[in-house]
Write an enzyme that holds these catalytic residues in place. Structure first.
Site, PDB file in Angstrom:
ATOM      1  N   LYS A  39       0.839  -1.197   0.000  1.00 17.33           N
ATOM      2  CA  LYS A  39       0.000   0.000   0.000  1.00 17.33           C
ATOM      3  C   LYS A  39       0.878   1.252   0.000  1.00 17.33           C
ATOM      4  CE  LYS A  39      -0.363   0.059   5.052  1.00 17.33           C
ATOM      5  NZ  LYS A  39      -1.283   0.076   6.207  1.00 17.33           N
ATOM      6  N   TYR A 265      13.365  31.658   7.135  1.00 15.67           N
ATOM      7  CA  TYR A 265      12.139  32.277   7.625  1.00 15.67           C
ATOM      8  C   TYR A 265      12.158  32.449   9.141  1.00 15.67           C
ATOM      9  CZ  TYR A 265       9.797  31.726   3.118  1.00 15.67           C
ATOM     10  OH  TYR A 265       9.438  31.817   1.802  1.00 15.67           O
TER      11      TYR A 265
END
Length: 404
Positions: A39, A265
């Site tokens: 998966k 930032y």
């Protein structure tokens, strides 16, 4: 370094020899059959590559969550039994039956939907009744189990389906000593007994996933589902497996800065001394956890260097100290750890998460390279070009773009 390597951007390398070795380890740990769970695109490693490798080294069946994932395996030519166990009631069950996928049944409405699809397609469905053994998540709760078995038996008698399996999932298998595991086994055994009381004869009983397969032989029954373990992740932290992923990125630019330079930032990092900063073109859009900075490390020239400041969407700054780094040099973000590089497990700790999230979170714009288990050759695929597209309604075959 050849021209193609010099032009290479961020790259995720999948070592299929590691998948092969891990599969063989699990094969040796249990007398039960193995289902290779691929998966989430094989936990970010490439579902078809992982599936083929696992099948060649001891697995006999495949598992996915969605029907679309199962269709992808079929479109790639894989013919092994495939079980899909997490679908909405109105999923494309008809496509699943035509593609010979097995389906999990967590409740009466899903069973009715499968019966309707079998009636329309004329295909007899193969189903695994899914029991909730204590997670309050997927699967039928104990109070609804007997009626689900009764309805399934009626559908069998009508020739519309075969109940070939019973499945469950342990919520605390990562801790072998947790008493909920014993309770989950008891509920599962009771569920199997009930199926037989209603005249059902499931051939596959599967409760154990990776952690339980390694630590809890009483949970193995006839079949074990191995997902994270295939690619080197052991949730129980009891067994050394071989990690299969390496993420690298080239240095884009280098600058020398004085002490007191604010980086990134929010100016979350300020240099304490004159130093050299290197920029790599991967960030949180590529799966590098923003929460990992500060404290995270990468490897360059066999030495670890800290991330400086916050991880940005597309880029990350590295403090390389006095290293004479040049643009184009390759940084290892994480790998198996054999050469001292950080591992996905370390990135998970730095980020307050689990390895699964790190390895499944690498973004689509990072190129992938799969190194076969039996060959030194490899193929690199770009996610920016054309590729196969999959949906609940089927498969559209496109051309896979090769970048190197």
């Amino acid at each position: 370094m050849n021209l193609l390597e010099e032009r290479r951007g961020p790259l995720l390398t999948v070592d299929l020899a590691a998948v092969a070795a891990n599969t063989e380890l699990f094969r040796a740990r249990t007398g039960a059959a193995l289902m290779a769970v691929v998966k989430a695109d094989g936990f970010g490693h490439g579902s078809t590559d992982v599936a083929r490798t696992a099948l060649a080294h001891g697995a006999s069946r495949l598992g996915v969550t969605s029907i679309a994932e199962g269709l992808r395996l079929r479109s790639a030519g894989l013919t092994a039994p495939v079980l899909s166990w997490l679908n909405p009631v109105h999923a494309d069950v008809e496509a699943a039956l035509v593609a010979d996928l097995e389906l999990a049944v967590p409740g009466a409405r899903h069973l009715a939907r499968i019966v309707a699809a079998a009636t329309v397609t004329g295909r007899r469905a193969r189903v695994h009744l899914h029991a909730d053994v204590g997670m309050a998540r997927d699967g039928a709760e104990p109070a609804a189990w007997a009626e689900l078995c009764a309805e399934a038996k009626r559908a069998e008698q009508r020739g519309l389906l075969d109940v070939v399996g019973v499945m469950g999932h342990l919520g605390c298998a990562a801790d072998p000593d947790d008493p909920h595991n014993a309770e989950g086994r008891r509920i599962f055994r009771d569920a199997v007994t009930t199926t037989r009381r209603y005249g059902l004869r499931p051939r596959h009983r599967h409760l154990a996933a990776t952690a339980a397969t390694l630590t809890d032989p009483a949970s193995h029954f006839d079949l074990c589902r191995i997902g994270a373990g295939l690619i080197g992740v052991d949730p129980s932290a009891t067994t050394r497996l071989r990690p299969a992923l390496t993420l690298t990125a080239p240095v884009v630019s280098v600058r020398d800065v004085p002490a007191g330079t604010a980086v990134g930032y929010g100016h979350a990092h300020v240099t304490a001394r004159p130093t050299r900063l290197a920029l790599i073109p991967v960030g949180y859009a590529d799966g590098i956890p923003r929460s990992a900075a500060p404290g995270a490390r990468v490897q360059l020239r066999d030495r670890r260097h800290p991330v400086a400041g916050q991880v940005s969407m597309d880029q990350t700054v590295i403090d390389v100290g006095e290293e004479n780094v040049e643009p184009g040099e390759i940084v290892t973000v994480f790998g198996p750890g054999d050469d001292g590089e950080p591992t996905a497990a370390e990135w998970a700790r730095w980020s307050g998460t689990i390895e699964h999230e790190i390895v499944t979170g690498i973004g689509a714009r990072v190129d992938r390279r799969a190194v076969p288990a039996t060959s030194a050759t490899s193929a690199t695929y770009s996610t920016h070009g054309t590729y196969d597209t999959y949906s609940e309604h089927g498969v559209q075959r496109q051309t896979l773009a090769v970048s190197a």
